[in-house]
Design an enzyme around this catalytic site. Structure first.
Site, PDB file in Angstrom:
ATOM      1  N   CYS A  32       0.871  -1.208   0.408  1.00  0.00           N
ATOM      2  CA  CYS A  32      -0.252  -0.164  -0.115  1.00  0.00           C
ATOM      3  C   CYS A  32       0.519   0.936  -0.244  1.00  0.00           C
ATOM      4  O   CYS A  32       0.777   2.831  -0.488  1.00  0.00           O
ATOM      5  CB  CYS A  32      -0.698  -0.519   1.394  1.00  0.00           C
ATOM      6  N   HIS A 315      -1.759   1.186   7.463  1.00  0.00           N
ATOM      7  CA  HIS A 315      -2.030   1.218   6.094  1.00  0.00           C
ATOM      8  C   HIS A 315      -1.954   3.135   5.546  1.00  0.00           C
ATOM      9  O   HIS A 315      -1.791   3.537   6.404  1.00  0.00           O
ATOM     10  CB  HIS A 315      -3.102   1.239   6.075  1.00  0.00           C
TER      11      HIS A 315
END
Length: 371
Positions: A32, A315
């Site tokens: 990510c 994330h």
């Protein structure tokens, strides 16, 4: 993503920009950090245009060696030439190349998006410089009297036999590079010594309940050098007390601001994430500049967001402004968001908050001339 893609198309309806493509990226196990930065760069129009131009002029070269830049150009070309307006693309070749080239990104551990951005831009610069040197014969260049010194996140000045050669100016420099000037004033003789440094992004220290404007003011605040930190003044030929400050001598066309959200805590012996609330405006006026670049105005077009409470897990997602619409990219998923939703990523006023989505890297485009 089929349903989500069609949902995005329905949301935009007749306002779907002509020729634009909105594609999510598949995640290959904690990639990510890479996906969020690539989305921001894809919607950095001058960068995308130059890379697609590079792809077009190089695809005819059959024996062209694969490198990180050819993989990135190939990925951008894949997105822009899709028949569908929305969908998902797997940046597999790019990620494989990245891991092959740099062991830092080889593990499945949580990586730092800012480190990746720095590595990628410097890698593209290196490739362009090598190609430029391979195609041009060395010529005697008139050296500038105050050639900028390179710092960590800028390109390195090539040296040949100990003689300084003018560095190659690539399109990456034209887009992202700015110049800082470090001014030191001797408090005894008042002589000002200035040293220039180039930068591809600005890393700013942050404070609780602050703003980008106040962080930039702190960045350029005057520091007094005294006691053990005295400055050696060439005119006085001795160590003297002095005042030092950093200003922006030449603002870049695209200003990338990295907020230092990960701080090493001596007492803990580890890094901690600072969830501080730092307001980043949609329109930014740079005031810590020198003549003739006073009050240069910028417009925010992308934000890489770190989601999570700590530095070693979490994330990354990105917010992107495209054709006056704000979009939210979370790996495979792409959705439209209201402009007002951008402020939910400023950070938290209290230390222990349920909101862990914080703006980390900001991309601003100049609204006026910066040349």
């Amino acid at each position: 993503m089929g349903a989500a893609g069609s949902k995005l198309e329905k949301a935009l309806g007749d306002q779907f920009p002509e020729g634009e493509r909105y594609f999510g990226f598949e995640n290959f196990g904690n990639t990510c950090y890479c996906n969020s930065v690539l989305q921001a760069l894809y919607f950095c129009v001058p960068f995308r245009e130059q890379l697609l131009e590079y792809y077009t002029s190089n695809k005819s070269v059959a024996d062209a060696e694969e490198n990180l830049m050819t993989c990135l150009a190939d990925l951008f070309s894949q997105i822009s030439s899709q028949k569908k307006k929305t969908g998902v693309i797997a940046p597999k070749r790019f990620v494989q190349r990245l891991k092959k080239q740099n062991e830092l990104f080889r593990s499945y551990m949580h990586q730092d998006a800012h480190e990746f951005l720095n590595y990628l831009l410097n890698e593209v610069v290196d490739i362009l410089e090598k190609e430029a040197k391979a195609t041009t014969k060395p010529e005697r260049e008139t050296s500038s009297s105050s050639s900028p010194e390179k710092i960590a996140n800028g390109p390195k000045a090539p040296q040949a036999n100990g003689v300084h050669k003018e560095p190659v100016v690539t399109w990456v420099h034209n887009i992202f590079q700015g110049i800082l000037t470090n001014e030191t004033r001797c408090l005894r003789c008042e002589t000002v010594t200035a040293r220039d440094e180039t930068f591809l992004d600005l890393s700013l220290d942050i404070e609780q309940n602050s703003s980008i404007t106040s962080c930039l003011k702190n960045f350029s605040s005057t520091e007094t050098l005294h006691a053990e930190d005295k400055f050696f003044c060439d005119k006085c030929c001795s160590l003297q007390e002095a005042q030092k400050r950093m200003k922006i001598k030449k603002p870049p066309h695209i200003l990338v601001i990295h907020l230092k959200r990960f701080k090493y805590m001596e007492q803990l012996g580890r890094y901690k994430k600072l969830s501080y609330r730092v307001v980043f405006p949609l329109e930014l006026k740079l005031s810590n500049t020198v003549e003739p670049y006073t009050d240069v105005e910028y417009s925010l077009f992308a934000v890489v967001v770190h989601v999570g409470s700590g530095p070693n897990h979490g994330h990354y997602v990105s917010l992107v402004k495209s054709h006056n619409h704000w979009l939210f990219f979370d790996d495979e998923n792409v959705e439209m968001i209201e402009e007002s939703a951008v402020q939910t990523f400023f950070g938290s006023s209290q230390e222990y908050s349920s909101n862990t989505d914080h703006g980390y890297i900001l991309f601003y485009e100049s609204l006026g001339p910066t040349k």
